[in-house]
Design a protein around this motif. Sequence first.
Motif, PDB file in Angstrom:
ATOM      1  N   ASP A 157       0.817  -1.211   0.000  1.00 60.01           N
ATOM      2  CA  ASP A 157       0.000   0.000   0.000  1.00 60.01           C
ATOM      3  C   ASP A 157       0.854   1.265   0.000  1.00 60.01           C
ATOM      4  OD1 ASP A 157      -2.578  -1.182  -0.024  1.00 60.01           O
ATOM      5  OD2 ASP A 157      -2.369  -1.701   2.090  1.00 60.01           O
ATOM      6  N   LEU A 158       1.959   1.244   0.736  1.00 59.51           N
ATOM      7  CA  LEU A 158       2.857   2.406   0.723  1.00 59.51           C
ATOM      8  C   LEU A 158       3.487   2.589  -0.646  1.00 59.51           C
ATOM      9  CD1 LEU A 158       4.679   2.188   4.186  1.00 59.51           C
ATOM     10  CD2 LEU A 158       3.096   3.957   3.423  1.00 59.51           C
ATOM     11  N   LYS A 159       3.852   1.475  -1.266  1.00 59.32           N
ATOM     12  CA  LYS A 159       4.442   1.523  -2.598  1.00 59.32           C
ATOM     13  C   LYS A 159       3.458   2.122  -3.602  1.00 59.32           C
ATOM     14  CE  LYS A 159       6.986  -1.497  -5.811  1.00 59.32           C
ATOM     15  NZ  LYS A 159       6.121  -1.432  -7.013  1.00 59.32           N
ATOM     16  N   GLY A 160       2.140   1.850  -3.374  1.00 60.97           N
ATOM     17  CA  GLY A 160       1.128   2.388  -4.270  1.00 60.97           C
ATOM     18  C   GLY A 160       1.077   3.911  -4.265  1.00 60.97           C
ATOM     19  N   TYR A 161       1.476   4.523  -3.141  1.00 67.07           N
ATOM     20  CA  TYR A 161       1.486   5.977  -3.068  1.00 67.07           C
ATOM     21  C   TYR A 161       2.585   6.591  -3.922  1.00 67.07           C
ATOM     22  CZ  TYR A 161      -1.931   6.472   0.717  1.00 67.07           C
ATOM     23  OH  TYR A 161      -3.080   6.491   1.464  1.00 67.07           O
ATOM     24  N   PHE A 162       3.714   5.897  -4.011  1.00 68.50           N
ATOM     25  CA  PHE A 162       4.894   6.502  -4.641  1.00 68.50           C
ATOM     26  C   PHE A 162       5.252   5.869  -5.989  1.00 68.50           C
ATOM     27  CE2 PHE A 162       5.318   7.064  -0.015  1.00 68.50           C
ATOM     28  CZ  PHE A 162       5.370   8.454   0.028  1.00 68.50           C
ATOM     29  N   ASP A 163       4.401   4.936  -6.450  1.00 70.65           N
ATOM     30  CA  ASP A 163       4.616   4.376  -7.782  1.00 70.65           C
ATOM     31  C   ASP A 163       4.102   5.305  -8.875  1.00 70.65           C
ATOM     32  OD1 ASP A 163       5.974   2.143  -7.085  1.00 70.65           O
ATOM     33  OD2 ASP A 163       4.291   0.757  -7.233  1.00 70.65           O
ATOM     34  N   GLN A 164       3.324   6.300  -8.464  1.00 67.48           N
ATOM     35  CA  GLN A 164       2.767   7.256  -9.418  1.00 67.48           C
ATOM     36  C   GLN A 164       2.949   8.661  -8.866  1.00 67.48           C
ATOM     37  OE1 GLN A 164      -1.381   6.204  -9.806  1.00 67.48           O
ATOM     38  NE2 GLN A 164      -1.520   5.586  -7.676  1.00 67.48           N
ATOM     39  N   PRO A 165       2.945   9.661  -9.719  1.00 62.97           N
ATOM     40  CA  PRO A 165       3.232  11.027  -9.268  1.00 62.97           C
ATOM     41  C   PRO A 165       2.168  11.621  -8.351  1.00 62.97           C
ATOM     42  CG  PRO A 165       2.570  11.022 -11.575  1.00 62.97           C
ATOM     43  CD  PRO A 165       2.761   9.596 -11.184  1.00 62.97           C
ATOM     44  N   THR A 166       0.990  10.991  -8.264  1.00 64.79           N
ATOM     45  CA  THR A 166      -0.097  11.547  -7.459  1.00 64.79           C
ATOM     46  C   THR A 166       0.309  11.750  -6.009  1.00 64.79           C
ATOM     47  OG1 THR A 166      -1.670  10.382  -8.881  1.00 64.79           O
ATOM     48  CG2 THR A 166      -2.515  11.286  -6.818  1.00 64.79           C
ATOM     49  N   TYR A 209       3.319  12.236  -4.694  1.00 61.15           N
ATOM     50  CA  TYR A 209       4.253  13.360  -4.559  1.00 61.15           C
ATOM     51  C   TYR A 209       3.525  14.698  -4.729  1.00 61.15           C
ATOM     52  CZ  TYR A 209       7.710   9.645  -5.204  1.00 61.15           C
ATOM     53  OH  TYR A 209       8.456   8.495  -5.074  1.00 61.15           O
ATOM     54  N   ILE A 210       2.585  14.737  -5.677  1.00 59.28           N
ATOM     55  CA  ILE A 210       1.838  15.979  -5.922  1.00 59.28           C
ATOM     56  C   ILE A 210       1.011  16.353  -4.696  1.00 59.28           C
ATOM     57  CG2 ILE A 210      -0.012  17.012  -7.299  1.00 59.28           C
ATOM     58  CD1 ILE A 210       1.014  15.342  -9.675  1.00 59.28           C
ATOM     59  N   LEU A 211       0.365  15.359  -4.080  1.00 60.76           N
ATOM     60  CA  LEU A 211      -0.438  15.619  -2.886  1.00 60.76           C
ATOM     61  C   LEU A 211       0.425  16.182  -1.759  1.00 60.76           C
ATOM     62  CD1 LEU A 211      -2.844  12.530  -2.692  1.00 60.76           C
ATOM     63  CD2 LEU A 211      -3.484  14.919  -3.052  1.00 60.76           C
ATOM     64  N   LEU A 212       1.610  15.604  -1.564  1.00 61.67           N
ATOM     65  CA  LEU A 212       2.500  16.083  -0.500  1.00 61.67           C
ATOM     66  C   LEU A 212       2.952  17.510  -0.755  1.00 61.67           C
ATOM     67  CD1 LEU A 212       4.730  12.922   0.119  1.00 61.67           C
ATOM     68  CD2 LEU A 212       2.939  13.812   1.610  1.00 61.67           C
ATOM     69  N   VAL A 213       3.313  17.799  -1.995  1.00 60.56           N
ATOM     70  CA  VAL A 213       3.776  19.146  -2.344  1.00 60.56           C
ATOM     71  C   VAL A 213       2.649  20.156  -2.145  1.00 60.56           C
ATOM     72  CG1 VAL A 213       4.533  20.624  -4.232  1.00 60.56           C
ATOM     73  CG2 VAL A 213       5.569  18.372  -3.928  1.00 60.56           C
ATOM     74  N   ILE A 214       1.444  19.820  -2.599  1.00 60.47           N
ATOM     75  CA  ILE A 214       0.301  20.730  -2.451  1.00 60.47           C
ATOM     76  C   ILE A 214      -0.006  20.966  -0.980  1.00 60.47           C
ATOM     77  CG2 ILE A 214      -2.183  20.965  -2.825  1.00 60.47           C
ATOM     78  CD1 ILE A 214      -1.824  19.572  -5.503  1.00 60.47           C
ATOM     79  N   PHE A 215       0.008  19.902  -0.172  1.00 58.81           N
ATOM     80  CA  PHE A 215      -0.294  20.036   1.253  1.00 58.81           C
ATOM     81  C   PHE A 215       0.684  20.977   1.940  1.00 58.81           C
ATOM     82  CE2 PHE A 215       0.632  18.549   5.608  1.00 58.81           C
ATOM     83  CZ  PHE A 215      -0.596  18.824   6.200  1.00 58.81           C
ATOM     84  N   VAL A 216       1.974  20.733   1.747  1.00 60.58           N
ATOM     85  CA  VAL A 216       2.995  21.567   2.388  1.00 60.58           C
ATOM     86  C   VAL A 216       2.913  23.000   1.870  1.00 60.58           C
ATOM     87  CG1 VAL A 216       5.474  21.899   2.732  1.00 60.58           C
ATOM     88  CG2 VAL A 216       4.513  19.598   2.795  1.00 60.58           C
ATOM     89  N   ALA A 217       2.678  23.164   0.575  1.00 64.23           N
ATOM     90  CA  ALA A 217       2.614  24.505  -0.012  1.00 64.23           C
ATOM     91  C   ALA A 217       1.423  25.288   0.533  1.00 64.23           C
ATOM     92  CB  ALA A 217       2.530  24.407  -1.535  1.00 64.23           C
ATOM     93  N   VAL A 218       0.266  24.651   0.631  1.00 64.64           N
ATOM     94  CA  VAL A 218      -0.933  25.341   1.115  1.00 64.64           C
ATOM     95  C   VAL A 218      -0.781  25.734   2.578  1.00 64.64           C
ATOM     96  CG1 VAL A 218      -3.387  25.049   1.654  1.00 64.64           C
ATOM     97  CG2 VAL A 218      -2.502  24.289  -0.550  1.00 64.64           C
TER      98      VAL A 218
END
Length: 265
Positions: A22-31, A33-42
């Motif tokens: 399940d953890l691998k599923g988070y980082f096998d696709q750019p989604t 990384y995009i979610l993390l960047v958006i969260f920290v940026a907001v």
Amino acid sequence: MTTALTYIRDYSRTFMALLRKDLKGYFDQPTGYILLVIFVAVVSWFHFRDTLTQNEASLRVLFEVMPFVLAIFVPAATMRLLSEEQRDGTLELLLTQPLRTWTVLGAKFTAGLVFVGLGIVLTIGIPILMETAGDIDAGASASQYIGAIFLSAVFVGTGLFTSSLTQNQIVAFMLALFINAVLIIIGLSFLTLTLPSSAAVLLEDLSPYTHFGNIARGVIALRDIIYFVAITILFLSGAYLMLRGRTLSHRTALYKNLRLGVAGL
């Protein structure tokens, strides 16, 4: 004793294998990384915008906005955990394996919480930067981050529950967002001030926003921890009921007792 140790070892291996998947599923696709960047940026944008306006070197704004951002970020991070498995038909295959349903659900909950926790940890640069501009209370900051993790656990629980209801990830996201919004709104003063005192106190006690606020002020009370654990278990039990309903006949006594147990919670 040997049998128990063997069972624990096999269970741990199974759990870790599911968790890694399940953890691998988070980082096998750019989604992911995009979610993390958006969260920290907001979160950073809201914090520094108000900090510069008020000329105040504190983390007050960060943790005032954190619950509202998490209410949106967590459903986006958890909507696929069960919905995608249902859509692809892999959930039924997974549940027919010699695995306990709680093991599958626990691994997905842990994966979701680790991912969200990573997003929270990535904001650690904010207090480090603020320390250069003023004195930050390290104890209070640690308490605030602990409160954010507890709050995230509740939202991951709601995300898993709604993800177990539908194959559509967008529907799961919207349902989780609605539940999170209701849980937060019932603890806001603009609503409670319009109600009788007894009803206001009840709604405040039912809201994770209230308990998060207690911990964010640096007071880690047992009642708040019990609340977060209880409401997280409640939503996970709802998800468990939905998963077990896929492998049990709804006419069996076991399913009826399970449904009564979840309703009792």
